[in-house]
Design a protein around this motif. Sequence first.
Motif, PDB file in Angstrom:
ATOM      1  N   PHE A   8      32.657  40.681  48.734  1.00  0.00           N
ATOM      2  CA  PHE A   8      31.961  40.960  47.487  1.00  0.00           C
ATOM      3  C   PHE A   8      30.628  40.230  47.501  1.00  0.00           C
ATOM      4  CE2 PHE A   8      36.488  41.254  46.590  1.00  0.00           C
ATOM      5  CZ  PHE A   8      36.577  42.498  45.977  1.00  0.00           C
ATOM      6  N   GLY A   9      29.584  40.891  46.975  1.00  0.00           N
ATOM      7  CA  GLY A   9      28.266  40.290  46.944  1.00  0.00           C
ATOM      8  C   GLY A   9      28.096  39.308  45.799  1.00  0.00           C
ATOM      9  N   SER A  10      26.868  38.845  45.617  1.00  0.00           N
ATOM     10  CA  SER A  10      26.576  37.817  44.618  1.00  0.00           C
ATOM     11  C   SER A  10      26.766  38.301  43.183  1.00  0.00           C
ATOM     12  CB  SER A  10      25.132  37.320  44.783  1.00  0.00           C
ATOM     13  OG  SER A  10      24.960  36.696  46.028  1.00  0.00           O
ATOM     14  N   PHE A  11      26.712  39.615  42.969  1.00  0.00           N
ATOM     15  CA  PHE A  11      26.767  40.138  41.613  1.00  0.00           C
ATOM     16  C   PHE A  11      27.985  41.031  41.372  1.00  0.00           C
ATOM     17  CE2 PHE A  11      22.273  39.597  42.789  1.00  0.00           C
ATOM     18  CZ  PHE A  11      21.939  38.597  41.892  1.00  0.00           C
ATOM     19  N   VAL A  30      39.241  36.322  51.018  1.00  0.00           N
ATOM     20  CA  VAL A  30      38.182  37.039  50.322  1.00  0.00           C
ATOM     21  C   VAL A  30      36.874  36.271  50.511  1.00  0.00           C
ATOM     22  CG1 VAL A  30      37.319  37.789  48.065  1.00  0.00           C
ATOM     23  CG2 VAL A  30      39.749  38.023  48.619  1.00  0.00           C
ATOM     24  N   VAL A  31      35.803  36.981  50.817  1.00  0.00           N
ATOM     25  CA  VAL A  31      34.486  36.372  50.997  1.00  0.00           C
ATOM     26  C   VAL A  31      33.538  36.946  49.962  1.00  0.00           C
ATOM     27  CG1 VAL A  31      32.510  36.117  52.551  1.00  0.00           C
ATOM     28  CG2 VAL A  31      34.848  35.965  53.458  1.00  0.00           C
ATOM     29  N   CYS A  32      32.799  36.054  49.274  1.00  0.00           N
ATOM     30  CA  CYS A  32      31.846  36.496  48.261  1.00  0.00           C
ATOM     31  C   CYS A  32      30.580  35.646  48.350  1.00  0.00           C
ATOM     32  CB  CYS A  32      32.460  36.412  46.854  1.00  0.00           C
ATOM     33  SG  CYS A  32      32.868  34.732  46.320  1.00  0.00           S
ATOM     34  N   GLY A  33      29.621  35.912  47.479  1.00  0.00           N
ATOM     35  CA  GLY A  33      28.431  35.077  47.394  1.00  0.00           C
ATOM     36  C   GLY A  33      27.267  35.555  48.241  1.00  0.00           C
ATOM     37  N   CYS A  34      26.346  34.640  48.492  1.00  0.00           N
ATOM     38  CA  CYS A  34      25.041  34.984  49.064  1.00  0.00           C
ATOM     39  C   CYS A  34      25.121  35.553  50.477  1.00  0.00           C
ATOM     40  CB  CYS A  34      24.132  33.760  49.051  1.00  0.00           C
ATOM     41  SG  CYS A  34      23.705  33.178  47.401  1.00  0.00           S
ATOM     42  N   ALA A  78      34.072  43.443  40.058  1.00  0.00           N
ATOM     43  CA  ALA A  78      34.852  44.137  41.074  1.00  0.00           C
ATOM     44  C   ALA A  78      35.866  43.202  41.734  1.00  0.00           C
ATOM     45  CB  ALA A  78      33.914  44.721  42.133  1.00  0.00           C
ATOM     46  N   MET A  79      35.478  41.955  41.964  1.00  0.00           N
ATOM     47  CA  MET A  79      36.399  41.007  42.580  1.00  0.00           C
ATOM     48  C   MET A  79      37.552  40.677  41.645  1.00  0.00           C
ATOM     49  SD  MET A  79      35.640  37.420  44.563  1.00  0.00           S
ATOM     50  CE  MET A  79      34.313  37.013  43.453  1.00  0.00           C
ATOM     51  N   ILE A  80      37.248  40.489  40.366  1.00  0.00           N
ATOM     52  CA  ILE A  80      38.301  40.195  39.386  1.00  0.00           C
ATOM     53  C   ILE A  80      39.274  41.365  39.287  1.00  0.00           C
ATOM     54  CG2 ILE A  80      38.690  39.878  36.899  1.00  0.00           C
ATOM     55  CD1 ILE A  80      36.118  38.139  36.937  1.00  0.00           C
ATOM     56  N   LYS A  81      38.742  42.589  39.336  1.00  0.00           N
ATOM     57  CA  LYS A  81      39.608  43.770  39.317  1.00  0.00           C
ATOM     58  C   LYS A  81      40.479  43.806  40.563  1.00  0.00           C
ATOM     59  CE  LYS A  81      39.505  48.801  38.883  1.00  0.00           C
ATOM     60  NZ  LYS A  81      38.639  50.000  38.725  1.00  0.00           N
ATOM     61  N   TRP A  82      39.882  43.510  41.729  1.00  0.00           N
ATOM     62  CA  TRP A  82      40.646  43.494  42.985  1.00  0.00           C
ATOM     63  C   TRP A  82      41.790  42.488  42.918  1.00  0.00           C
ATOM     64  CZ3 TRP A  82      42.003  40.293  47.048  1.00  0.00           C
ATOM     65  CH2 TRP A  82      42.331  40.910  48.261  1.00  0.00           C
ATOM     66  N   LEU A  83      41.544  41.363  42.236  1.00  0.00           N
ATOM     67  CA  LEU A  83      42.560  40.323  42.107  1.00  0.00           C
ATOM     68  C   LEU A  83      43.575  40.626  41.016  1.00  0.00           C
ATOM     69  CD1 LEU A  83      40.164  37.274  42.496  1.00  0.00           C
ATOM     70  CD2 LEU A  83      41.981  37.903  44.099  1.00  0.00           C
ATOM     71  N   ARG A  90      29.404  41.498  32.582  1.00  0.00           N
ATOM     72  CA  ARG A  90      28.460  42.594  32.586  1.00  0.00           C
ATOM     73  C   ARG A  90      28.327  43.071  34.025  1.00  0.00           C
ATOM     74  NH1 ARG A  90      22.799  39.417  31.199  1.00  0.00           N
ATOM     75  NH2 ARG A  90      22.632  38.225  33.127  1.00  0.00           N
ATOM     76  N   SER A  91      27.640  44.154  34.240  1.00  0.00           N
ATOM     77  CA  SER A  91      27.705  44.839  35.526  1.00  0.00           C
ATOM     78  C   SER A  91      27.217  44.004  36.696  1.00  0.00           C
ATOM     79  CB  SER A  91      26.893  46.137  35.460  1.00  0.00           C
ATOM     80  OG  SER A  91      25.539  45.855  35.145  1.00  0.00           O
ATOM     81  N   LYS A  92      26.232  43.145  36.466  1.00  0.00           N
ATOM     82  CA  LYS A  92      25.621  42.459  37.610  1.00  0.00           C
ATOM     83  C   LYS A  92      26.008  40.997  37.752  1.00  0.00           C
ATOM     84  CE  LYS A  92      21.604  45.162  38.867  1.00  0.00           C
ATOM     85  NZ  LYS A  92      20.170  45.097  39.207  1.00  0.00           N
ATOM     86  N   SER A  93      26.472  40.360  36.697  1.00  0.00           N
ATOM     87  CA  SER A  93      26.805  38.944  36.842  1.00  0.00           C
ATOM     88  C   SER A  93      27.808  38.532  35.788  1.00  0.00           C
ATOM     89  CB  SER A  93      25.549  38.066  36.723  1.00  0.00           C
ATOM     90  OG  SER A  93      25.010  38.163  35.426  1.00  0.00           O
ATOM     91  N   CYS A  94      28.487  37.444  36.085  1.00  0.00           N
ATOM     92  CA  CYS A  94      29.457  36.901  35.151  1.00  0.00           C
ATOM     93  C   CYS A  94      28.708  36.099  34.084  1.00  0.00           C
ATOM     94  CB  CYS A  94      30.428  35.996  35.902  1.00  0.00           C
ATOM     95  SG  CYS A  94      31.662  35.204  34.877  1.00  0.00           S
TER      96      CYS A  94
END
Length: 454
Positions: A115-118, A91-95, A122-127, A136-140
């Motif tokens: 997954f993007g920076s925000f 899995v790749v995420c971040g900037c 979605a990533m937690i759901k995928w896992l 919240r919708s844009k950030s942890c």
Amino acid sequence: MLEVAGLYRPKKVQLITMGCSKNRVDSEKLLAVLADGGVEVLPETLTYQIAKPDVVIINTCGFIGDAKKESIDEILSAIAAKNEGYVDKVVVCGCLSERYEYDLKESLPEVDAFFGSFQWGAMIKWLGVEKSSALRSKSCILTERYLTTPKHYAYLKIADGCNRKCSYCAIPLIKGRYTSLPIEVLEKEARALALQGVRELILIAQDTTFYGTDLYGKKMLATLLERLSAIEGIEWIRIHYSYPAGFPRNVLKAMADNPKICKYLDIPLQHSSSKILSMMRRGVDYTKTQKLINEIRSMVPGIALRTTMIVGHPGEGKEEFEELLGFVRSNRFEMLGAFCYCEEEGTYDAVHYPDEVPSSVKKRRYNRLMSLQSKIALENNRKRIGGVEKVLIDAYKDGFLIARSQRESPEVDGSVLIDISDLQQTIAPQQLIGKFAAVCITGATEYDLMARLA
């Protein structure tokens, strides 16, 4: 790994953090969710062949060319481990993923998810370990952290994004506008860290001095420092990534008056030439920059200043570079880092200024600047010989305790190496890790100091 209704529920996860300490905070909050969901978190330092994780998550950096290359190399390494059977999912995420998701998907089809920076939710759901009430919708915005630093210090990210318009920087393109975390949220997070044994907080953001303007209508870093310093267990608070334009002077007063606030400031100046600073769109010139440095040293005697410089920016000729050398020679910064200018697509520079300084010239200028700084750092450190300083002990290795004073930040600065040959045999050196101690400085190099317990 169990697959449930299209979601992957891993038993073991390894998360690799690339780039800056801001990324590390994001990783630690994600790891806290995974650990709370029953997932085993594997050490980042293990090779894939030894760790054999169900999922490797790579939190990437997309800031400059070298950082992007390091992130790509790590992704390729994880893909190779997957092909060899050591890893199930990558899995790749971040900037980097935020900025180049389409290109990455095209060129790296072996990656199972981007997954993007925000997109933490979605990533937690995928896992398969979703905890939507904590997101919240844009950030942890979790205040829980799974620390990947030594347990006695931690980074505290006080804001994300940036409103500055520096000509060379892609961060606003990746992270968006400046968004402060409320003081109450940061207090809660800091208290939780203190309960875990954290004694030093390192405040980070793309621009810490801008903190609070979006939430409170004014700069609130000094107020935040006061509130955090009241938390029981926190003994040092350190400030990183300050911006010179509009620097709030009440922060300097807090630093001078409050013994918990380290007399240390990381303030990337980037250049000293008024011409180059104007082209960089930094909002200051040479005169304002020098005035600020003079005020900092006057208001906070003994402060350690760390800065960063860019060499080879468009428009930098021999004259502008010599100005920079003279500026560094005059101000004698305790710590200074530098990097060669690299054009970033989408930035103001990329549109308006050709990257005209040859790479060979950039490298020569970089070497000259760092050679000068090496001499200054050695001279500064030698002046500390014979003094007694309070240090925080980070580690024990090869017969030495490795520590730092208020004047050194972890990972980016040097260390205080403590000779413990005369330590009482009843005390195990490992028992001193995470403790404060008084030491007498006995020697110095460009980066490190030698000492003995006082």
